[in-house]
Scaffold this active site. Structure first.
Site, PDB file in Angstrom:
ATOM      1  N   ASP A 182     -10.448  -0.216 -12.918  1.00 11.39           N
ATOM      2  CA  ASP A 182      -9.246  -1.102 -12.592  1.00 11.39           C
ATOM      3  C   ASP A 182      -7.937  -0.535 -11.881  1.00 11.39           C
ATOM      4  O   ASP A 182      -7.958   0.411 -11.375  1.00 11.39           O
ATOM      5  CB  ASP A 182      -8.961  -2.087 -13.688  1.00 11.39           C
ATOM      6  CG  ASP A 182      -8.701  -3.665 -13.442  1.00 11.39           C
ATOM      7  OD1 ASP A 182      -7.564  -3.896 -12.565  1.00 11.39           O
ATOM      8  OD2 ASP A 182      -9.233  -4.505 -13.917  1.00 11.39           O
ATOM      9  N   HIS A 197      -8.056   0.423  -8.780  1.00 14.72           N
ATOM     10  CA  HIS A 197      -7.543  -0.670  -7.785  1.00 14.72           C
ATOM     11  C   HIS A 197      -6.277  -0.418  -7.330  1.00 14.72           C
ATOM     12  O   HIS A 197      -5.666  -1.426  -6.820  1.00 14.72           O
ATOM     13  CB  HIS A 197      -7.627  -2.137  -8.500  1.00 14.72           C
ATOM     14  CG  HIS A 197      -9.058  -2.436  -9.023  1.00 14.72           C
ATOM     15  ND1 HIS A 197      -9.419  -3.729  -9.550  1.00 14.72           N
ATOM     16  CD2 HIS A 197     -10.270  -1.939  -8.659  1.00 14.72           C
ATOM     17  CE1 HIS A 197     -10.582  -3.833  -9.722  1.00 14.72           C
ATOM     18  NE2 HIS A 197     -11.226  -2.907  -9.173  1.00 14.72           N
TER      19      HIS A 197
END
Ligand SMILES: *[C@@H]1O[C@H](CO)[C@@H](O)[C@H](O)[C@H]1NC(C)=O
Ligand SMILES: *[C@@H]1O[C@H](CO)[C@@H](O)[C@H](O)[C@H]1NC(C)=O
Length: 382
Positions: free
Chosen positions: A218, A241
């Site tokens: 993430d 991310h």
């Protein structure tokens, strides 16, 4: 005569200095002296070692030697009587099955001033057993899974050299902290591990993340409301991310995000590079004085993104514009390659257009076959 006196004075000073150094010696609390043995659960031993170290009226140090230990949920509570170090040389393994956890935390440090977490050891969250569980898919947040390391109300402290592997949820969470530095920290989890944010910061002031390498499933670093005076420098991120502010505006009474500097970072094969995201509709808030500079992008899906229409999995009841005010944002000297043509997307709120967004020295090439130039999309920016 004057000179001799000075020499005498200096000698006296030296004696005084030496004796204070001796008095200030750090007292060591080795977990082995509390019954810790390799490969067994040392939760009790490490908890007691911390309690004794914390109660020691001087500099203290809890030592976890170089071997593998198992540790269940622990909360290292302050305030302590003096500066305290948690020295990790070994590998600390979490229980694999999430059912062994009561709260949302594996190892927590709470209300500690002058804490140092230091060492070439690691915290292994054993996330692999948790990630695939049902209820932990894309549309259901893994909030019930434990965060590996929590820092709550920790002040004037340093976390250095340690590694976090395979957290079940976030690797590191920072809340209510002030003057906390993460230096030379390594964070590792697979690209497809859900919700494994590297370092998540909220309601905290003067937090530095420097010289650190983060690859995870993430956000490498995410900042939520109340993040103020944040420096992110010399961080390598990817996969992951990206470095993200937000998402903001989901909850009532969020505090402003202000004073964020992201400098000299490299993002490799990440979903986004640097971004600010805010929810559609919902609640008021602001993000200002945000500065991204000297950033290298390598094959990043969307290198520069402001997204004020954030609404994953169609959770929004209305399509009303975001109520988060974004202002004074600079993107300066950002170079490298983009995996998509739309390298720059600045999509601000129709109700509260972004103010003072500055892009300077941007050189982003499309990484596709034609290696062509990229496009930028800007909406509601003044
Ligand atoms: C911030 O924390 C560091 C590390 O403990 C300390 O050396 C420094 O003095 C603190 N800064 C302030 C302004 O208190
Ligand atoms: C991070 O990665 C870079 C490049 O591979 C390496 O030079 C550096 O030592 C790493 N830093 C840490 C803290 O491991």
């Amino acid at each position: 005569m004057g000179l001799e006196l000075n020499v005498a004075a200096i000698s006296l000073l030296l004696i005084l200095l030496t004796s204070t150094t001796i008095n200030a010696q750090t007292k060591v609390f080795d977990v082995r002296n509390y019954g810790a043995k390799p490969n067994i659960d040392i939760t009790k031993a490490v908890t007691q070692a911390w309690k004794d170290a914390c109660a020691y009226p001087g500099s203290s140090k809890v030592v976890v030697p170089r071997t593998i230990y198992r540790v269940g949920t622990v909360n290292f509570l302050g305030p302590c009587k003096g500066p305290i170090e948690f020295n990790v040389l070994g590998s600390i393994h979490s229980p694999g099955d999430p059912k062994y956890f009561k709260g949302d935390c594996w190892i927590g440090f709470e209300h500690v001033d002058h804490l140092t977490v230091l060492g070439t050891g690691n915290f292994d969250g054993q996330g692999g057993t948790a990630w695939g569980r049902s209820g932990c898919s894309k549309n259901s947040y893994c909030i019930h899974l434990p965060i590996s390391l929590r820092f709550d109300f920790v002040t004037n402290s340093i976390v250095q050299d340690i590694t976090s592997y395979n957290s079940k949820q976030f690797h590191i969470n920072v809340f209510g902290c002030q003057n906390l530095t993460f230096d030379h920290v390594i964070i590792k989890a697979p690209k497809n591990s859900p919700n494994t944010d590297g370092i998540h910061i909220g309601r905290s002031t003067k937090i530095n993340v420097i010289n650190s390498n983060i690859s995870t499933g993430d956000d490498c670093i995410s900042l939520s409301d109340g993040s103020r005076d944040i420096l992110i420098q010399g961080v390598n991120c990817g996969p992951g991310h990206g470095i993200s502010i937000g998402s903001l505006g989901k909850y009532q009474n969020e505090q402003p995000v202000s004073g964020v500097q992201v400098i000299g970072c490299t993002l490799t094969n990440t979903q986004t590079g640097v971004r600010i995201k805010t929810w559609l509709d919902l609640y008021l808030g602001s993000a200002s004085n945000i500065h991204f500079e000297n950033i290298i992008m390598r094959n990043v899906d969307t290198p520069i993104l402001i997204d004020q229409g954030y609404c994953p999995w169609n959770q929004c009841k209305s399509q009303n514009p975001s109520k988060i005010k974004i202002s004074k944002v600079t993107f300066k000297n950002i170079r490298g390659t983009s995996r998509t043509k739309d390298a720059i997307q600045i999509i601000c709120s129709k109700a509260l257009p972004c103010q003072n967004v500055e892009l300077r020295g941007i050189d982003l090439r499309y990484n596709g076959i034609d290696r062509g130039s990229t496009t930028s999309l800007c909406v509601n920016v003044c």
